[in-house]
Design a protein around this motif. Structure first.
Motif, PDB file in Angstrom:
ATOM      1  N   ALA A 249      10.009   2.774  -1.233  1.00 13.99           N
ATOM      2  CA  ALA A 249       9.792   2.144   0.075  1.00 13.99           C
ATOM      3  C   ALA A 249      10.226   0.677   0.032  1.00 13.99           C
ATOM      4  N   ARG A 252      13.963   0.269   0.148  1.00 14.05           N
ATOM      5  CA  ARG A 252      14.582   0.526   1.459  1.00 14.05           C
ATOM      6  C   ARG A 252      14.495  -0.681   2.392  1.00 14.05           C
ATOM      7  N   ILE A 253      13.472  -1.508   2.263  1.00 16.86           N
ATOM      8  CA  ILE A 253      13.304  -2.620   3.210  1.00 16.86           C
ATOM      9  C   ILE A 253      13.765  -3.975   2.662  1.00 16.86           C
ATOM     10  N   ALA A 256      17.162  -5.694   4.153  1.00 17.01           N
ATOM     11  CA  ALA A 256      17.023  -6.170   5.536  1.00 17.01           C
ATOM     12  C   ALA A 256      16.125  -7.397   5.614  1.00 17.01           C
ATOM     13  N   GLU A 359       6.487   0.005   4.254  1.00 16.22           N
ATOM     14  CA  GLU A 359       7.814   0.154   4.852  1.00 16.22           C
ATOM     15  C   GLU A 359       7.793  -0.160   6.343  1.00 16.22           C
ATOM     16  N   GLY A 360       6.739   0.239   7.035  1.00 10.21           N
ATOM     17  CA  GLY A 360       6.644  -0.014   8.467  1.00 10.21           C
ATOM     18  C   GLY A 360       6.600  -1.499   8.787  1.00 10.21           C
ATOM     19  N   GLY A 362       7.785  -3.968   6.904  1.00  7.69           N
ATOM     20  CA  GLY A 362       9.115  -4.518   6.612  1.00  7.69           C
ATOM     21  C   GLY A 362      10.134  -4.175   7.674  1.00  7.69           C
ATOM     22  N   THR A 363      10.119  -2.931   8.129  1.00  7.45           N
ATOM     23  CA  THR A 363      11.067  -2.496   9.148  1.00  7.45           C
ATOM     24  C   THR A 363      10.843  -3.241  10.460  1.00  7.45           C
ATOM     25  N   ALA A 364       9.583  -3.441  10.840  1.00  8.91           N
ATOM     26  CA  ALA A 364       9.267  -4.131  12.099  1.00  8.91           C
ATOM     27  C   ALA A 364       9.689  -5.594  12.043  1.00  8.91           C
ATOM     28  N   ALA A 366      11.953  -7.045   9.973  1.00  8.69           N
ATOM     29  CA  ALA A 366      13.411  -7.137   9.888  1.00  8.69           C
ATOM     30  C   ALA A 366      14.072  -6.774  11.225  1.00  8.69           C
ATOM     31  N   GLY A 367      13.494  -5.759  11.897  1.00 11.04           N
ATOM     32  CA  GLY A 367      14.076  -5.325  13.173  1.00 11.04           C
ATOM     33  C   GLY A 367      13.972  -6.389  14.245  1.00 11.04           C
TER      34      GLY A 367
END
Length: 374
Positions: A249, A252-253, A256, A359-360, A362-364, A366-367
């Motif tokens: 996880a 993956r982040i 980004a 992961e959530g 990090g994704t939020a 970075a997004g």
């Protein structure tokens, strides 16, 4: 294995059941506090048993009130796994009352845990010749005898005094030993109190550093292995697999997040320093400086000024809080509003929740921050 109460409770964590004449170790009853910790413990116990979650998704861990069914579950606990510190002091009190013999694994207290203090803003005769001589001799003998008696008494007294002295020495040594034992006990008590006080000054959101999540998997595995040796290898194997899942996880982040590390953002409350430090992000601005501190007009005004000066374009709310506060702060601005979920409110509880939370987040981040460059 570190921290209070583990040794006394682990002996009770091994029960023996008899089936077909063969003794089998029962799986320990394990209770956890928040969903991310529950997830880590569930990953370690996967295929063997399931832990009980005390703080359900969407509830705040800081002041939760146990339901009767949750109280009954806690009373049956043989091991309680919790973050500790200021995160859920009510659970400490409830466990003291309902499960006093349960082993307590306080994750903030583990030697493996990376800890940070709260950020700022947040002791001694006469006769003839012959007769005279005989009498003198007798007198002399008598005196000699008396002297011997006296010497004997003196010796006896000295022996007595020596024994008394030896007894006093012994008593003194016993007293000194008791004093030493008392001092050692007092030192242990002091060290325990100092450690507990240190934890109260520690930011308890330590699960948001995935390195802590990995360390806690192994700590929990060892606690369970000690309580349930029959399944020890399964616990350890599961923990290693959980570590690999967290690593995946993070991998993956990381790229980004590296692209947005110099951009600041706003969060609902100051609980993300562990995540920021792990991924090299710029410190976030917090609407609420503490978990239970509501911002006043002055704080909101200061925040708007900071946001404007730093050219901040992203603010994050959390599912368990009222998003209207963030909307109020940033109304009539171009700041984008997104959601971070540090407790896994929107994730199904279980073994996969913890890596999904990391992961959530990090994704939020970075997004939202990355949208500036798209």
């Amino acid at each position: 294995m570190e921290f209070i109460n583990r040794v006394s409770g682990l002996a009770l964590a091994v029960g023996l059941g008899f089936a077909g004449g063969a003794a089998q170790a029962e799986v320990p009853q394990v209770v956890t506090d928040i969903p991310p910790v529950h997830s880590l413990v569930a990953r370690v116990m996967q295929g063997v048993g399931e832990p009980v979650l005390m703080v359900p998704p969407g509830a705040s861990p800081h002041g939760y009130s146990l339901k009767p069914s949750e109280g009954r579950a806690l009373s049956k606990a043989e091991i309680v796994v919790m973050v500790g510190g200021r995160l859920s002091p009510w659970l400490d009190e409830a466990a003291d009352s309902l499960a006093p013999e349960a082993a307590r694994v306080v994750l903030l207290g583990e030697e493996t845990t990376i800890r940070y203090p709260f950020r700022a803003g947040h002791v001694h005769a006469h006769g003839d010749e012959d007769g005279h001589e005989e009498h003198a001799k007798e007198e002399h003998d008598h005196e000699e005898h008396a002297k011997e008696e006296h010497d004997h008494e003196e010796h006896a007294k000295e022996e007595h005094d020596h024994e008394e002295h030896a007894k006093e020495e012994h008593d003194h040594e016993e007293h000194a030993k008791e004093e030493h034992d008392h001092e050692e006990h007092a030192k242990d008590e002091h060290d325990h109190e100092e450690h507990a006080a240190d934890l109260l000054q520690t930011d308890p959101h330590a699960w948001l550093d995935p390195e802590n999540g990995k360390a806690w998997l192994m700590d929990v595995a060892e606690a369970l292995a000690e309580a349930d040796s029959e399944n020890a290898e399964t616990y350890r194997t599961n923990a290693r697999a959980g570590v690999a899942e967290i690593d995946a996880a993070v991998a993956r982040i990381t790229p980004a997040l590296a692209d947005v590390k110099d951009k600041r953002f706003v969060v609902f409350h100051d609980s993300y320093q562990y995540f920021e430090r792990r991924f090299g992000l710029s410190p976030a601005l917090a609407i609420r400086l503490g978990d239970a501190v509501q911002p006043g007009p002055r704080r909101i005004s200061e925040l708007r000024a900071e946001v404007s000066a730093a050219n901040i374009t992203c603010a994050f709310t959390e599912p368990q809080f009222n998003a209207q506060l963030i909307d109020t702060v940033f109304e009539n601005t171009t700041v984008r509003i997104a959601t971070l979920d540090p407790l896994g409110v929107d994730v199904t509880p279980g073994p996969g929740l913890y890596p999904a939370v990391i992961e959530g987040i990090g994704t939020a981040i970075a997004g939202c921050l990355g949208a500036d460059t798209e």
